[in-house]
Write a protein that holds these residues in place. Structure first.
Motif, PDB file in Angstrom:
ATOM      1  N   ALA A 180       0.755  -1.157   0.065  1.00 54.90           N
ATOM      2  CA  ALA A 180      -0.077  -0.078   0.059  1.00 54.90           C
ATOM      3  C   ALA A 180       0.913   1.351  -0.085  1.00 54.90           C
ATOM      4  O   ALA A 180       0.810   2.260  -0.842  1.00 54.90           O
ATOM      5  CB  ALA A 180      -0.982  -0.042   1.239  1.00 54.90           C
ATOM      6  N   ALA A 181       2.082   1.207   0.933  1.00 53.43           N
ATOM      7  CA  ALA A 181       2.869   2.381   1.016  1.00 53.43           C
ATOM      8  C   ALA A 181       3.521   2.538  -0.527  1.00 53.43           C
ATOM      9  O   ALA A 181       3.572   3.648  -0.999  1.00 53.43           O
ATOM     10  CB  ALA A 181       3.923   2.174   2.150  1.00 53.43           C
ATOM     11  N   LYS A 182       3.950   1.446  -0.799  1.00 52.11           N
ATOM     12  CA  LYS A 182       4.567   1.702  -2.593  1.00 52.11           C
ATOM     13  C   LYS A 182       3.507   2.158  -3.341  1.00 52.11           C
ATOM     14  O   LYS A 182       4.012   3.182  -4.183  1.00 52.11           O
ATOM     15  CB  LYS A 182       5.139   0.242  -2.653  1.00 52.11           C
ATOM     16  N   ALA A 183       2.404   1.564  -3.361  1.00 55.48           N
ATOM     17  CA  ALA A 183       1.699   2.224  -4.322  1.00 55.48           C
ATOM     18  C   ALA A 183       1.098   3.659  -4.274  1.00 55.48           C
ATOM     19  O   ALA A 183       1.054   4.159  -5.331  1.00 55.48           O
ATOM     20  CB  ALA A 183       0.150   1.265  -4.295  1.00 55.48           C
ATOM     21  N   ILE A 184       0.941   3.903  -2.911  1.00 52.13           N
ATOM     22  CA  ILE A 184       0.775   5.347  -2.726  1.00 52.13           C
ATOM     23  C   ILE A 184       1.922   6.334  -3.360  1.00 52.13           C
ATOM     24  O   ILE A 184       1.906   7.210  -4.020  1.00 52.13           O
ATOM     25  CB  ILE A 184       0.342   5.782  -1.221  1.00 52.13           C
ATOM     26  N   GLY A 185       3.161   5.897  -2.679  1.00 53.87           N
ATOM     27  CA  GLY A 185       4.211   6.548  -3.326  1.00 53.87           C
ATOM     28  C   GLY A 185       4.357   6.680  -4.874  1.00 53.87           C
ATOM     29  O   GLY A 185       4.648   7.875  -5.473  1.00 53.87           O
ATOM     30  N   LYS A 186       4.038   5.513  -5.670  1.00 53.06           N
ATOM     31  CA  LYS A 186       4.257   5.553  -6.844  1.00 53.06           C
ATOM     32  C   LYS A 186       3.029   6.457  -7.448  1.00 53.06           C
ATOM     33  O   LYS A 186       3.308   7.435  -8.458  1.00 53.06           O
ATOM     34  CB  LYS A 186       3.968   4.051  -7.471  1.00 53.06           C
ATOM     35  N   PHE A 187       1.810   6.327  -6.827  1.00 58.27           N
ATOM     36  CA  PHE A 187       0.739   7.218  -7.522  1.00 58.27           C
ATOM     37  C   PHE A 187       1.175   8.833  -7.340  1.00 58.27           C
ATOM     38  O   PHE A 187       0.696   9.496  -8.396  1.00 58.27           O
ATOM     39  CB  PHE A 187      -0.522   6.903  -6.715  1.00 58.27           C
ATOM     40  N   VAL A 188       1.619   9.155  -6.238  1.00 57.30           N
ATOM     41  CA  VAL A 188       1.812  10.609  -6.031  1.00 57.30           C
ATOM     42  C   VAL A 188       3.071  11.067  -7.006  1.00 57.30           C
ATOM     43  O   VAL A 188       2.812  12.042  -7.365  1.00 57.30           O
ATOM     44  CB  VAL A 188       2.483  10.780  -4.548  1.00 57.30           C
ATOM     45  N   ALA A 189       3.754  10.127  -7.183  1.00 57.54           N
ATOM     46  CA  ALA A 189       5.165  10.715  -7.911  1.00 57.54           C
ATOM     47  C   ALA A 189       4.586  10.818  -9.455  1.00 57.54           C
ATOM     48  O   ALA A 189       5.024  11.633 -10.128  1.00 57.54           O
ATOM     49  CB  ALA A 189       6.166   9.561  -8.259  1.00 57.54           C
ATOM     50  N   GLN A 190       3.507  10.003  -9.958  1.00 56.75           N
ATOM     51  CA  GLN A 190       2.908   9.948 -11.325  1.00 56.75           C
ATOM     52  C   GLN A 190       1.970  11.064 -11.424  1.00 56.75           C
ATOM     53  O   GLN A 190       1.930  11.818 -12.484  1.00 56.75           O
ATOM     54  CB  GLN A 190       2.430   8.524 -11.624  1.00 56.75           C
ATOM     55  N   ASN A 191       1.164  11.067 -10.488  1.00 59.89           N
ATOM     56  CA  ASN A 191      -0.172  11.912 -10.772  1.00 59.89           C
ATOM     57  C   ASN A 191      -0.321  13.380  -9.685  1.00 59.89           C
ATOM     58  O   ASN A 191      -1.121  14.089  -9.825  1.00 59.89           O
ATOM     59  CB  ASN A 191      -1.446  11.336 -10.355  1.00 59.89           C
ATOM     60  N   GLY A 192       1.027  13.490  -8.695  1.00 59.51           N
ATOM     61  CA  GLY A 192       0.882  14.585  -7.865  1.00 59.51           C
ATOM     62  C   GLY A 192      -0.144  14.288  -6.728  1.00 59.51           C
ATOM     63  O   GLY A 192      -1.176  13.411  -6.901  1.00 59.51           O
ATOM     64  N   ALA A 193       0.038  14.671  -5.573  1.00 57.57           N
ATOM     65  CA  ALA A 193      -0.655  14.400  -4.092  1.00 57.57           C
ATOM     66  C   ALA A 193      -1.948  14.703  -4.362  1.00 57.57           C
ATOM     67  O   ALA A 193      -3.127  14.199  -3.951  1.00 57.57           O
ATOM     68  CB  ALA A 193       0.053  14.838  -2.824  1.00 57.57           C
ATOM     69  N   GLU A 194      -2.257  16.056  -4.989  1.00 54.51           N
ATOM     70  CA  GLU A 194      -3.861  16.473  -4.914  1.00 54.51           C
ATOM     71  C   GLU A 194      -4.699  15.802  -5.601  1.00 54.51           C
ATOM     72  O   GLU A 194      -5.694  15.958  -5.601  1.00 54.51           O
ATOM     73  CB  GLU A 194      -3.570  17.832  -5.493  1.00 54.51           C
ATOM     74  N   SER A 195      -4.125  14.788  -6.585  1.00 50.20           N
ATOM     75  CA  SER A 195      -5.171  13.924  -7.209  1.00 50.20           C
ATOM     76  C   SER A 195      -5.535  12.398  -6.692  1.00 50.20           C
ATOM     77  O   SER A 195      -6.095  11.512  -7.000  1.00 50.20           O
ATOM     78  CB  SER A 195      -5.034  13.634  -8.733  1.00 50.20           C
ATOM     79  N   LEU A 196      -5.001  12.602  -5.264  1.00 45.78           N
ATOM     80  CA  LEU A 196      -5.176  11.386  -4.238  1.00 45.78           C
ATOM     81  C   LEU A 196      -6.195  11.760  -3.105  1.00 45.78           C
ATOM     82  O   LEU A 196      -5.918  12.665  -2.613  1.00 45.78           O
ATOM     83  CB  LEU A 196      -3.873  10.945  -3.740  1.00 45.78           C
ATOM     84  N   ALA A 197      -6.886  10.944  -2.702  1.00 44.80           N
ATOM     85  CA  ALA A 197      -7.952  11.335  -1.643  1.00 44.80           C
ATOM     86  C   ALA A 197      -7.618  10.136  -0.594  1.00 44.80           C
ATOM     87  O   ALA A 197      -7.901   8.843  -1.026  1.00 44.80           O
ATOM     88  CB  ALA A 197      -9.387  11.261  -2.034  1.00 44.80           C
ATOM     89  N   PHE A 198      -7.760  10.221   0.734  1.00 42.59           N
ATOM     90  CA  PHE A 198      -7.693   9.412   1.771  1.00 42.59           C
ATOM     91  C   PHE A 198      -9.383   9.588   2.217  1.00 42.59           C
ATOM     92  O   PHE A 198      -9.767  10.663   2.719  1.00 42.59           O
ATOM     93  CB  PHE A 198      -6.855   9.675   2.882  1.00 42.59           C
TER      94      PHE A 198
ATOM     95  N   ARG B 175       5.945   3.946   7.132  1.00 39.49           N
ATOM     96  CA  ARG B 175       6.307   3.780   5.931  1.00 39.49           C
ATOM     97  C   ARG B 175       6.528   4.802   4.927  1.00 39.49           C
ATOM     98  O   ARG B 175       7.144   4.717   4.288  1.00 39.49           O
ATOM     99  CB  ARG B 175       5.565   2.559   5.264  1.00 39.49           C
ATOM    100  N   LEU B 176       5.552   5.765   5.024  1.00 40.44           N
ATOM    101  CA  LEU B 176       5.925   7.012   4.063  1.00 40.44           C
ATOM    102  C   LEU B 176       6.684   8.020   4.590  1.00 40.44           C
ATOM    103  O   LEU B 176       6.812   9.175   4.060  1.00 40.44           O
ATOM    104  CB  LEU B 176       4.453   7.388   4.003  1.00 40.44           C
ATOM    105  N   GLY B 177       7.490   7.665   5.620  1.00 38.06           N
ATOM    106  CA  GLY B 177       8.565   8.482   5.985  1.00 38.06           C
ATOM    107  C   GLY B 177       8.024   9.499   7.156  1.00 38.06           C
ATOM    108  O   GLY B 177       8.813  10.341   7.365  1.00 38.06           O
ATOM    109  N   GLY B 178       6.770   9.217   7.816  1.00 39.48           N
ATOM    110  CA  GLY B 178       6.336  10.169   8.805  1.00 39.48           C
ATOM    111  C   GLY B 178       6.922   9.671  10.257  1.00 39.48           C
ATOM    112  O   GLY B 178       7.681   8.629  10.109  1.00 39.48           O
ATOM    113  N   ARG B 179       6.240   9.961  11.399  1.00 40.24           N
ATOM    114  CA  ARG B 179       6.987   9.696  12.511  1.00 40.24           C
ATOM    115  C   ARG B 179       6.369   8.397  13.161  1.00 40.24           C
ATOM    116  O   ARG B 179       5.198   8.118  12.605  1.00 40.24           O
ATOM    117  CB  ARG B 179       6.915  10.884  13.511  1.00 40.24           C
ATOM    118  N   THR B 180       6.802   7.998  14.099  1.00 38.39           N
ATOM    119  CA  THR B 180       6.203   6.799  14.825  1.00 38.39           C
ATOM    120  C   THR B 180       4.973   7.253  15.748  1.00 38.39           C
ATOM    121  O   THR B 180       5.263   8.073  16.348  1.00 38.39           O
ATOM    122  CB  THR B 180       7.208   6.021  15.607  1.00 38.39           C
TER     123      THR B 180
END
Ligand code: SF4
Ligand code: SF4
Ligand code: FES
Ligand code: FES
Lengths: 157, 651
Positions: B294-312, B610-615
């Motif tokens: 999931a973390a990998k997919a999110i990273g890849k998606f953001v790299a390709q499409n930009g974060a603003e086209s992703l919704a949680f 996983r996405l680089g945030g804190r614990t």
């Protein structure tokens, strides 16, 4: 189905009561007089006249001794089996009634004339043993007197 | 304030308090059957006998029906009182079956307890026992009239308290019968409370009979997650299965009772079809692998499409813990969008409530019960907050005027337990002086003008929410700038979505890529997602929910997650080869079958890491940290004054 005239009378009775429940006994008695006993259909009719649910009418109907939720004979005999009458041998009277009528308690004679029911103290303790036939109370019963009363009530009917 | 002495203890109570309640206030329980704090006094069972040694009345008295008075000297242990109570039990047992071992109430039965406590153990009466025919009362409640002790609790609850008309008491003397006119399902949507309120086994929960005894149950304080009222419950679990759910007292929220949905709608918790294993591209996988993916997919998606086209995206099923972490997750993926609501109108309604309500104007249970005038504003009360109907009934019985404003006609099946006047708009409701008036508004249909009108009138407000934790969604939407998924999707602003217990309409997800989905339901998004992460339900997790009035309540984990032992597939038994093993597993294993589910907030915390945030170890931080130590057995706390740095605009 009750006739329109009876329905009107009962509606007026309910309308004149402060709360509908207060008119319930009158309504049930009238319907019972019409049908001979308070049939399921009559419970439903009473409910819609009174604005209650059938269950709420049933609550009242089954509480009162003189509302009959099963078919009864022309006249219902209520014979007291409470304590004062028991002291003066109501048991003997009840046995006599059973034998004479050929029925058990809760049963109706074959000719449909009498239904025999035991009942609670009817306020005639001083005159026990006591019973009522239809609407008429009788006291100081003896087997002979019972025979006479039954004969007379049969004639009157 | 009457002062009296009970068993040598001086007691002072408010006028009108009964001797039984006065004794209770100093920790003395006088045995009782018919007395119930929520119901009117019946003094029907005669068990609560005490002896008055001195004062205005003397001798044996029924303590539940005797108001405490100055100078009373009460003994609950006087031999005469004890004897009286023993005889009462003896006569109640004259007709009661002697078969506790085959009675579903056994172990949680007041009659059993007080029979033992009262010392009656030997039958003297030689006569026959009175018996009754039981009635079929529907698929949820089982009837066994022979167990009745004529305390009248059931009928006082059903008719007087809840306004039902199809169940009651018939007959007289030894023939008193509690049932219906004819057999059939009980009509009241509160009928399940008969199970809790009957002190014996006349009414038992048909959906969980003879599965376990009281002492077998695992249970913990919980909060119903079916609507935004947040009634307190106690789910009773046995071997990873929720067998029964009973009401739990909270005088601020639901009193003693719950509605039938809270009690009986539990099949989904035990459903063996619930998704319980992490999946990657349709194949079962380890939970950690799924999180990595999931973390990998999110990273890849953001790299390709930009974060603003992703919704949680979440829904009001998610706990407050999950909701706060969702905001952090969106923040970690710099600039991603945050949706607590699928639907725009729902978002508007909940945000409006979050903005308009404050400590003073937000009405709760007691405000409704004590109101003089109540307006029901375009809502379906029995659907959106059934227990509030009983609060409105209380006000109605005390003389309040009830109005239905701009409402759809109420379907006959949903008969409300009070009468009301229908009016076309709010101006027609005579809120005199703004005194004790309450407006109860539904979740839908709220335009800006109306909201202003509601908030500016003197009446207190109830704004029911579209889901159990939607109020938290509203508050967090304001705090973190949440958006409605439907609006983002139809405006074509997003291309990808990550779902956490989200309820998205099928059509809306058609054009967006579902990257990952975490849920305990088999939703459309769950089926579509290449990465699936199973989560725990509210019975299997600790959490917090905020109800319609802004009250935060903590619910506790009531059982472990995993497949119920009953009906467990034989593949989990000794070996796959013994096809039809008849006994649960004899092999020891480290994992519970189907027990891989994790709490949604923990999944988010892992993703953040996983996405680089804190614990993250504690989900409630910032202004929410004050809720960390919320007592699950307390009454909850209203959050309005608690939330400092309140970003809401004052009304
Ligand atoms: S109702 Fe209570 S006392 Fe009666 S049989 Fe059941 S458990 Fe025993
Ligand atoms: S059915 Fe239960 S609650 Fe109702 S009167 Fe009998 S014992 Fe009491
Ligand atoms: S006891 Fe028979 S009339 Fe009173
Ligand atoms: S509790 Fe007092 S009479 Fe039943």
């Amino acid at each position: 189905m009750i006739p329109e005239s009876l329905k009107k009378t009962l509606e007026a009775r309910v309308a004149s009561a402060i709360t509908a429940r207060e008119a319930a006994v009158d309504v049930m008695k009238e319907l019972q007089a019409h049908y001979g006993w308070l049939t399921d259909e009559a419970v439903g009719e009473a409910a819609s006249l009174l604005g209650l649910s059938p269950l709420q009418v049933e609550e009242l109907a089954t509480f009162y001794e003189m509302i009959y939720r099963r078919p009864v004979g022309k006249k219902v005999i209520h014979v007291c089996d409470s304590i004062s009458c028991w002291c003066v041998d109501c048991e003997g009277i009840i046995e006599h009634l059973k034998k004479k009528l050929g029925v058990g308690l809760g049963e109706t004679t074959a000719d449909g004339m009498f239904t025999l029911l035991p009942c609670c103290c009817m306020g005639m303790c001083g005159d026990g043993p006591a019973m009522s036939v239809g609407d008429v109370p009788y006291g100081k019963l003896t087997p002979e007197l019972v025979d006479e009363i039954l004969e007379m009530e049969r004639q009157k009917a | 304030m009457p002062k009296l002495i009970i068993d040598d203890i001086p007691v002072e109570v408010a006028p009108g308090t009964s001797v039984l309640e006065a004794a209770r206030s100093v920790g003395i329980t006088i045995p009782h059957f018919c007395y119930h704090p929520a119901l009117a006094i019946a003094a029907a069972c005669r068990l609560c006998a005490v002896k008055l040694l001195d004062g205005p009345v003397k001798g044996i008295q029924m303590s539940c029906a005797l108001p405490a008075q100055d100078g009373m000297v009460v003994s609950t242990t006087d031999p005469e009182a004890l004897r009286m109570r023993q005889l009462v039990i003896e006569w109640l047992m004259m007709n009661h079956p002697h078969d506790c071992p085959v009675c579903d109430e056994g172990g949680e039965c007041l009659l059993q307890d007080f029979t033992i406590a009262g010392g009656h153990s030997r039958r003297r009466y030689q006569g026959k026992k009175r018996t009754f025919q039981n009635q079929y009362l529907g698929e949820t409640i089982h009837h066994e009239m022979n167990r009745c002790i004529e305390c009248y609790r059931c009928v006082r609850f059903y008719q007087d308290y809840a306004g039902g008309t199809d169940f009651g008491v018939t007959g007289s003397a030894g023939r008193v019968y509690f049932g219906r006119f004819k057999e059939g399902a009980l009509e009241s949507p509160f009928s399940g409370n008969l199970v809790d309120i009957c002190p014996t086994g006349v009414f038992t929960d048909k959906t969980g009979r003879f599965r376990a005894r009281y002492w077998d149950y695992e249970f913990a304080p919980s909060v119903c997650q079916h609507c935004s009222v947040g009634c307190n419950t106690a789910p009773q679990n046995f071997q990873r299965e929720t067998i029964k759910i009973v009401g739990r007292r909270n005088d601020q929220v639901n009193g003693w009772f719950i509605c039938d949905r809270a009690r009986f709608d539990k099949g989904y918790l035990n459903d063996p079809q619930r998704p319980r294993e992490a999946r990657l591209d349709g194949a079962t996988c380890g939970y950690e692998d799924a999180i990595d993916a999931a973390a990998k997919a999110i990273g890849k998606f953001v790299a390709q499409n930009g974060a603003e086209s992703l919704a949680f995206v979440a829904s009001s099923r998610l706990s407050l813990e999950g909701m706060t972490l969702l905001a952090q997750l969106a923040r970690t993926v710099d600039g991603a969008r945050l949706c607590y609501f699928g639907d725009g109108a729902e978002l508007a309604g909940s945000v409006a409530a979050a903005r308009l309500l404050h400590e003073k104007n937000s009405a709760y249970l007691r405000d409704i019960e004590k109101a003089e005038c109540i307006a029901l504003y375009s809502l379906d009360l029995m659907e959106e907050g059934p227990m509030l109907a009983l609060a409105v009934r209380k006000a109605f019985l005390a003389g309040a005027q009830i109005y239905l404003v701009d409402g759809d006609p109420i379907p006959a099946k949903q008969k409300l337990p009070f009468t009301f006047t229908a009016v076309a708009n709010l101006d027609e409701v005579p809120f005199e002086g703004g005194g004790r008036g309450v407006v109860i508004a539904g979740a839908g249909k709220k335009d800006a003008d109306l909201l202003d009108q509601l908030a500016s009138g003197g009446a207190k407000l109830v704004m029911l929410q579209p889901g159990p934790n939607a109020m938290a969604g509203g508050l967090l939407t304001l705090e973190f700038g949440g958006e409605a998924f439907s609006e983002l999707a139809s405006a074509g602003k997003i291309k990808g979505v990550v779902c956490f217990e989200a309820d998205l309409p099928d059509g809306l997800t058609a054009d967006v890529e579902v990257l990952a989905c975490a849920d305990w339901r088999n939703s459309a998004a769950a089926v579509k997602a290449p990465v699936f992460l199973p989560t725990t339900t509210w019975v299997e997790s600790d959490g917090t929910a905020i109800n319609y009035e802004g009250r935060a309540q903590r619910f506790r984990r009531t059982r472990v997650s995993g497949l119920p032992l009953k009906g467990l597939d034989s593949k989990y038994y000794g070996s796959a080869a013994d096809a039809a093993a008849e006994h649960p597993p004899r092999v020891h294993r480290k994992e519970i079958p189907g027990g891989a589910e994790r709490d949604a907030w923990r999944v988010m915390a892992q993703l953040i890491e996983r996405l680089g945030g804190r614990t993250i170890e504690e989900p409630l931080t910032g202004r929410w940290s004050k809720l960390k130590d919320l007592d699950p057995e307390g009454e909850g706390v209203r959050v309005f004054n608690l939330l400092q740095g309140d970003p809401r605009t004052e009304p």
